[in-house]
Motif scaffolding. Structure first.
Motif, mmCIF file in Angstrom:
data_model
loop_
_atom_site.group_PDB
_atom_site.id
_atom_site.type_symbol
_atom_site.label_atom_id
_atom_site.label_comp_id
_atom_site.label_asym_id
_atom_site.label_seq_id
_atom_site.Cartn_x
_atom_site.Cartn_y
_atom_site.Cartn_z
ATOM 1 N N GLN A 188 0.847 -1.194 0.000
ATOM 2 C CA GLN A 188 0.000 0.000 0.000
ATOM 3 C C GLN A 188 0.883 1.244 0.000
ATOM 4 O O GLN A 188 1.791 1.376 0.817
ATOM 5 C CB GLN A 188 -0.907 0.004 1.224
ATOM 6 N N LYS A 189 0.603 2.155 -0.917
ATOM 7 C CA LYS A 189 1.352 3.391 -0.967
ATOM 8 C C LYS A 189 0.969 4.258 0.219
ATOM 9 O O LYS A 189 -0.165 4.219 0.695
ATOM 10 C CB LYS A 189 1.052 4.128 -2.270
ATOM 11 N N GLU A 190 1.911 5.093 0.671
ATOM 12 C CA GLU A 190 1.639 5.938 1.820
ATOM 13 C C GLU A 190 0.598 6.998 1.508
ATOM 14 O O GLU A 190 -0.215 7.343 2.361
ATOM 15 C CB GLU A 190 2.927 6.583 2.288
ATOM 16 N N VAL A 191 0.660 7.535 0.309
ATOM 17 C CA VAL A 191 -0.294 8.565 -0.117
ATOM 18 C C VAL A 191 -0.804 8.158 -1.497
ATOM 19 O O VAL A 191 0.004 7.984 -2.413
ATOM 20 C CB VAL A 191 0.367 9.953 -0.185
ATOM 21 N N GLU A 192 -2.095 8.007 -1.612
ATOM 22 C CA GLU A 192 -2.670 7.531 -2.876
ATOM 23 C C GLU A 192 -3.608 8.565 -3.474
ATOM 24 O O GLU A 192 -4.438 9.153 -2.773
ATOM 25 C CB GLU A 192 -3.415 6.216 -2.662
ATOM 26 N N GLN A 193 -3.465 8.750 -4.765
ATOM 27 C CA GLN A 193 -4.334 9.647 -5.518
ATOM 28 C C GLN A 193 -4.695 8.979 -6.830
ATOM 29 O O GLN A 193 -3.904 8.210 -7.374
ATOM 30 C CB GLN A 193 -3.609 10.963 -5.870
ATOM 31 N N ASN A 194 -5.874 9.299 -7.345
ATOM 32 C CA ASN A 194 -6.213 8.879 -8.701
ATOM 33 C C ASN A 194 -5.359 9.686 -9.673
ATOM 34 O O ASN A 194 -5.275 10.902 -9.566
ATOM 35 C CB ASN A 194 -7.693 9.119 -8.997
ATOM 36 N N SER A 195 -4.712 8.977 -10.597
ATOM 37 C CA SER A 195 -3.789 9.670 -11.493
ATOM 38 C C SER A 195 -4.492 10.535 -12.526
ATOM 39 O O SER A 195 -3.894 11.451 -13.098
ATOM 40 C CB SER A 195 -2.879 8.670 -12.194
ATOM 41 N N GLY A 196 -5.786 10.243 -12.728
ATOM 42 C CA GLY A 196 -6.530 10.980 -13.736
ATOM 43 C C GLY A 196 -6.228 10.438 -15.124
ATOM 44 O O GLY A 196 -5.855 9.282 -15.267
ATOM 45 N N PRO A 197 -6.408 11.242 -16.179
ATOM 46 C CA PRO A 197 -6.714 12.661 -16.044
ATOM 47 C C PRO A 197 -8.165 12.936 -15.667
ATOM 48 O O PRO A 197 -9.049 12.186 -16.015
ATOM 49 C CB PRO A 197 -6.404 13.212 -17.436
ATOM 50 N N LEU A 198 -8.357 14.007 -14.914
ATOM 51 C CA LEU A 198 -9.680 14.485 -14.564
ATOM 52 C C LEU A 198 -9.976 15.681 -15.450
ATOM 53 O O LEU A 198 -9.192 16.618 -15.494
ATOM 54 C CB LEU A 198 -9.698 14.900 -13.086
ATOM 55 N N SER A 199 -11.072 15.600 -16.156
ATOM 56 C CA SER A 199 -11.418 16.669 -17.078
ATOM 57 C C SER A 199 -12.744 17.290 -16.660
ATOM 58 O O SER A 199 -13.727 16.569 -16.443
ATOM 59 C CB SER A 199 -11.518 16.129 -18.511
ATOM 60 N N VAL A 200 -12.759 18.612 -16.506
ATOM 61 C CA VAL A 200 -13.989 19.317 -16.145
ATOM 62 C C VAL A 200 -14.152 20.520 -17.071
ATOM 63 O O VAL A 200 -13.148 21.070 -17.568
ATOM 64 C CB VAL A 200 -13.972 19.795 -14.674
ATOM 65 N N PRO A 201 -15.371 20.945 -17.310
ATOM 66 C CA PRO A 201 -15.571 22.150 -18.127
ATOM 67 C C PRO A 201 -15.309 23.399 -17.312
ATOM 68 O O PRO A 201 -15.420 23.413 -16.078
ATOM 69 C CB PRO A 201 -17.048 22.053 -18.527
ATOM 70 N N GLU A 202 -14.949 24.442 -17.992
ATOM 71 C CA GLU A 202 -14.723 25.728 -17.343
ATOM 72 C C GLU A 202 -15.944 26.146 -16.540
ATOM 73 O O GLU A 202 -17.081 26.025 -17.007
ATOM 74 C CB GLU A 202 -14.400 26.793 -18.395
ATOM 75 N N GLY A 203 -15.708 26.609 -15.316
ATOM 76 C CA GLY A 203 -16.786 27.047 -14.442
ATOM 77 C C GLY A 203 -17.320 25.967 -13.530
ATOM 78 O O GLY A 203 -18.050 26.256 -12.571
ATOM 79 N N ALA A 204 -16.947 24.733 -13.773
ATOM 80 C CA ALA A 204 -17.419 23.622 -12.947
ATOM 81 C C ALA A 204 -16.569 23.479 -11.690
ATOM 82 O O ALA A 204 -15.560 24.153 -11.520
ATOM 83 C CB ALA A 204 -17.385 22.327 -13.753
ATOM 84 N N ILE A 205 -17.013 22.587 -10.801
ATOM 85 C CA ILE A 205 -16.236 22.263 -9.603
ATOM 86 C C ILE A 205 -15.379 21.039 -9.892
ATOM 87 O O ILE A 205 -15.868 20.017 -10.361
ATOM 88 C CB ILE A 205 -17.162 21.972 -8.404
ATOM 89 N N ALA A 206 -14.095 21.159 -9.606
ATOM 90 C CA ALA A 206 -13.182 20.019 -9.722
ATOM 91 C C ALA A 206 -12.959 19.454 -8.331
ATOM 92 O O ALA A 206 -12.699 20.207 -7.382
ATOM 93 C CB ALA A 206 -11.863 20.443 -10.351
#
Lengths: 109, 117
Positions: A1-19
């Motif tokens: 298990q990694k010490e700190v885990e994040q989804n690598s993405g990519p995460l794509s959102v439209p302008e003005g949205a909440i990421a």
């Protein structure tokens, strides 16, 4: 298990949205939690830090921490194309900082 | 206030050659860090100095890597001999001296991109 885990993405959102960016960590003794932004080819820069459970807001950014769930998140409201970058979650214990691999965010105009 | 300065910005060498990176931290910052960052990964700590003392070098591959910070200001990181797998970005960061479990913001330099052929 990694010490700190994040989804690598990519995460794509439209302008003005909440990421919404998420991070989990394995060491329950972790004391401080950070979000860094890293543009391609550049060095990381600190955008938020949080110590206590709950929310912390700074402009368009909100960091959320839940120590019981060992979970920290970053919300970016009204996302702008200039927010497109890799976001690194970092966790510190006794001045020892560990970074996640980062989530790549793309904000489309 | 000048930021963290690193040189060179780019370095290309052949395997088995030595290489050295230099870092000058922000004035007044007693704590200096060297990180390694591979493509698509977060920075990994190699060594942390408090003034001239290396207080955490547990992740430094000591068979080929060495570092020094003789006067507690600028620092040099050396690899000898370099291997293909050492190709990465080497980041230096500095912060004000930490104490009592607290922390101070780390400021990163621009990094040195090393390519080992």
């Amino acid at each position: 298990q990694k010490e700190v885990e994040q989804n690598s993405g990519p995460l794509s959102v439209p302008e003005g949205a909440i990421a919404s960016l998420n991070c989990t960590y394995s060491d329950r003794g972790s004391q401080s939690f950070f979000w860094y932004r890293q543009y391609s080819g550049k060095s990381p820069e600190l955008i938020m830090f949080i110590y206590s459970n709950g929310d912390k807001e700074d402009g368009r950014f909100t960091a959320q921490l839940n120590k019981a769930s060992q979970y920290v998140s970053l919300l970016i409201r009204d996302s702008q194309p200039s927010d497109s970058a890799t976001y690194l979650c970092a966790v510190s214990k006794n001045n020892d900082m560990r970074f996640g691999a980062g989530t790549r965010l793309t904000v489309k105009p | 206030e000048a930021g963290v300065v690193q040189s060179p910005r780019y370095k290309i060498i052949e395997k088995k050659q030595p290489v050295a990176f230099w870092c000058n931290p922000i004035s007044g910052h007693n704590t200096l860090y060297w990180y390694l960052q591979n493509l698509g990964q977060g920075p990994e700590l190699l060594i942390r100095y408090e003034n001239e003392e290396a207080v955490d070098d547990s992740q430094l591959p000591k068979d080929r890597f060495s570092a020094e910070r003789l006067k507690g200001v600028d620092s040099t990181l050396k690899i000898q001999p370099a291997e293909l797998g050492d190709s990465a970005v080497y980041l230096c960061a500095s912060s004000r001296q930490t104490s009592g479990g607290g922390w101070n913001e780390q400021f990163f330099g621009p990094g040195t991109r090393l390519t080992v052929l």
